[in-house]
Design an enzyme around this catalytic site. Structure first.
Site, PDB file in Angstrom:
ATOM      1  N   LYS A  78      11.970  -3.005  -0.005  1.00 57.68           N
ATOM      2  CA  LYS A  78      10.741  -3.175  -0.785  1.00 57.68           C
ATOM      3  C   LYS A  78      10.560  -4.641  -1.168  1.00 57.68           C
ATOM      4  O   LYS A  78      11.543  -5.327  -1.456  1.00 57.68           O
ATOM      5  CB  LYS A  78      10.820  -2.282  -2.041  1.00 57.68           C
ATOM      6  CG  LYS A  78       9.533  -2.184  -2.835  1.00 57.68           C
ATOM      7  CD  LYS A  78       9.688  -1.200  -4.001  1.00 57.68           C
ATOM      8  CE  LYS A  78       8.434  -1.085  -4.840  1.00 57.68           C
ATOM      9  NZ  LYS A  78       8.561  -0.094  -5.932  1.00 57.68           N
ATOM     10  N   SER A 153       4.986   3.466  -6.206  1.00 57.64           N
ATOM     11  CA  SER A 153       4.607   2.180  -5.663  1.00 57.64           C
ATOM     12  C   SER A 153       5.391   1.778  -4.413  1.00 57.64           C
ATOM     13  O   SER A 153       4.973   0.882  -3.694  1.00 57.64           O
ATOM     14  CB  SER A 153       4.818   1.104  -6.725  1.00 57.64           C
ATOM     15  OG  SER A 153       6.209   1.015  -7.067  1.00 57.64           O
ATOM     16  N   SER A 177       8.475   5.856  -8.664  1.00 57.13           N
ATOM     17  CA  SER A 177       8.043   5.151  -7.451  1.00 57.13           C
ATOM     18  C   SER A 177       8.928   5.321  -6.227  1.00 57.13           C
ATOM     19  O   SER A 177       8.576   4.850  -5.148  1.00 57.13           O
ATOM     20  CB  SER A 177       7.889   3.664  -7.733  1.00 57.13           C
ATOM     21  OG  SER A 177       6.667   3.446  -8.368  1.00 57.13           O
TER      22      SER A 177
HETATM   23  N1  GLN Z   1       3.432   5.342 -10.880  1.00 54.31           N
HETATM   24  C1  GLN Z   1       4.157   4.811 -11.992  1.00 54.31           C
HETATM   25  C2  GLN Z   1       3.431   3.634 -12.587  1.00 54.31           C
HETATM   26  O1  GLN Z   1       2.439   3.259 -12.066  1.00 54.31           O
HETATM   27  C3  GLN Z   1       5.547   4.463 -11.618  1.00 54.31           C
HETATM   28  C4  GLN Z   1       5.728   3.131 -11.041  1.00 54.31           C
HETATM   29  C5  GLN Z   1       7.125   2.843 -10.607  1.00 54.31           C
HETATM   30  O2  GLN Z   1       7.981   3.719 -10.640  1.00 54.31           O
HETATM   31  N2  GLN Z   1       7.358   1.609 -10.238  1.00 54.31           N
HETATM   32  O3  GLN Z   1       3.849   3.094 -13.583  1.00 54.31           O
END
Ligand code: GLN
Length: 469
Positions: A78, A153, A177
């Site tokens: 990532k 994400s 995410s």
């Molecule tokens: N979808 C969640 C957010 O937008 C989690 C993001 C993540 O785990 N980086 O905060």
């Protein structure tokens, strides 16, 4: 040609050891898939120029009999994990040209194990989102149905594994995410106990939640990556050595179901799949118990107060002076303003504003402090529940992969995280495993949350479920 899409890390490792396959073969097959589909799917932001050299080197190590389970295995990383000398943009314009000056702890570990790092994958800007639509570099498409999102994400990392561009990947999980994109792409995705994996070299989103973790096709593969990246690191004072905690009983077969929490806003197909999965697990000897967890429903609001507070603090250094894109202004404050206005996307700005607000004098007690109190109550609630059951089971997400632009309202997008955030609030380990398909052939995932430091035991469930199919 090797079918990367259906090959596991385990199998590839065995074949390489026996001399039936080389890392160069594997990497070439990944590169071919990248060549064929990366333009369309927008998975890799960059494919590293030395992948074949890395593979050749790995082949020599294997030949010399010095390989590990990850030697020669192509992995996707990532874009918020630092690799020396490589760009690391966190999906943001702000860090478009930022080059890492050191290796993240997890990268050091992967390099030591001889893994081949294929490239950096697309993500929501600074890991904020559930669809990878918030990337400055355009959305990533789900390889299973390109009209849909791969989740987020870490959507790029999940899509890389699902499309056969890598055999495994690293993502980061602040509120789901890793787990949610794993469920959208039909993979295993795991977030460890907070501290089991060092955060050194991970671009911070929300420091008390962030954890790096693996994506893979099977739990065995995920475990191979996991075992490589865990460990105490002096560069992260919150890291801990999992192995130094008393061994937890191996058999963890009592599943708790927080039924009250599963009713609203969850797709019917997801609920149906949840019940079917429960039945399969019962046949495998798991016991099921309904549990009442009254605080659980506050997880999402608490997360969306504490997380933006930490985001606003962590991103304050990106001001065009200390780090990041610089737009010259009339004075230093004007430079800050112009640089941050140009460098950040709309979701990032929204969270910085929200976080600054909840931390501001006059609102700190009403929001931030109150949220922390509820966070502690949720931790306590889990602690008590784990006296009675070994695992908590929920769907990973309330939906399957949705279409691009389908969730325009930010609150609708935040609801995607309803089941995943509590593990981050509490630091508990959690895994998403594939549990079947919807009527339109989209993958569905199921989530298991375990007690602190029970990480190892989470991997076993996927195998039990798979053997049952
Ligand atoms: N979808 C969640 C957010 O937008 C989690 C993001 C993540 O785990 N980086 O905060």
């Amino acid at each position: 040609m090797i079918d990367i899409k259906n090959l596991t890390i385990e199998k590839a490792g065995e074949m390489m050891k026996k001399g039936e396959l080389t890392s160069v073969d594997l990497v070439s097959a990944c590169l071919k898939n990248i060549e064929e589909r990366n333009k369309e799917l927008n998975i890799f932001l960059e494919v590293f120029d030395d992948v074949l050299e890395q593979a050749k080197y790995a082949d020599e190590i294997i030949k010399a009999g010095k390989g590990t389970k990850l030697t020669g295995i192509p992995l996707a990383i990532k874009d918020n994990i630092l690799i020396t000398g490589r760009k690391v943009s966190s999906g943001s314009k702000m860090l478009e040209n930022y080059v890492a000056s050191y290796d993240a702890f997890v990268i050091k570990k992967l390099k030591e194990a001889g893994a081949v790092l294929i490239g950096r994958t697309n993500m929501d800007e600074f890991a904020m989102g559930s669809s990878t639509e918030n990337s400055t570099y355009g959305p990533t498409k789900n390889p299973i149905d390109p009209s849909r999102v791969p989740g987020g994400s870490s959507g790029g990392s999940a899509a890389a594994v699902a499309s056969g561009m890598a055999l495994g990947a690293l993502g980061s999980d602040t509120g789901g995410s890793i787990r949610q994109p794993a469920s959208f792409c039909g993979l295993v995705g795991m977030k460890s106990t907070y501290g089991a994996v060092s955060r050194s070299g991970l671009t911070a989103m929300s420091s008390s939640f962030d954890q790096i973790g693996p994506f893979a096709k099977t739990s065995e593969d995920a475990k191979i990556i996991f075992n490589c990246i865990i460990g105490k690191d002096d560069m992260d004072s919150t890291s801990a050595d999992l192995n130094s905690f008393p061994a937890l009983k191996a058999e963890r077969k009592i599943i708790g179901i927080p039924r009250d929490f599963l009713k609203e806003g969850v797709d019917q197909e997801i609920l149906k799949n949840f019940e079917e999965t429960l039945d399969k697990l019962k046949k495998k000897g798991y016991k099921v118990k309904d549990v009442i967890m009254p605080y659980l429903k506050y997880s999402l609001p608490v997360y969306y107060i504490i997380m933006p507070a930490e985001v606003s603090t962590n991103l304050s250094r990106l001001d065009g002076v200390r780090y990041g894109l610089r737009k010259e202004g009339e004075n230093v404050f004007d430079t800050f303003k112009k640089s941050r206005s140009a460098g950040f996307g709309p979701e990032t700005k929204r969270r910085i504003i929200l976080g600054t607000y909840v931390l501001s004098h006059g609102y700190y007690d009403a929001y931030y402090n109150k949220a922390w109190k509820v966070r502690r109550a949720i931790m306590k609630e889990y602690e008590n529940i784990f006296q009675d059951v070994d695992l908590i089971m929920t769907p990973t997400a309330p939906t399957t992969a949705f279409k691009f632009g389908e969730k325009k309202d930010p609150l609708q997008m935040y609801l995607e995280d309803i089941f995943t955030v509590s593990a981050n609030l509490t630091g508990l380990p959690a895994i998403s495993i594939p549990s079947g398909k919807s009527s339109s052939s989209l993958p569905i995932g199921i989530q298991f949350i375990g007690s602190l430091f029970s990480d190892e035991s989470l991997f076993a469930i996927e195998k039990d479920l798979r053997d049952n199919k």
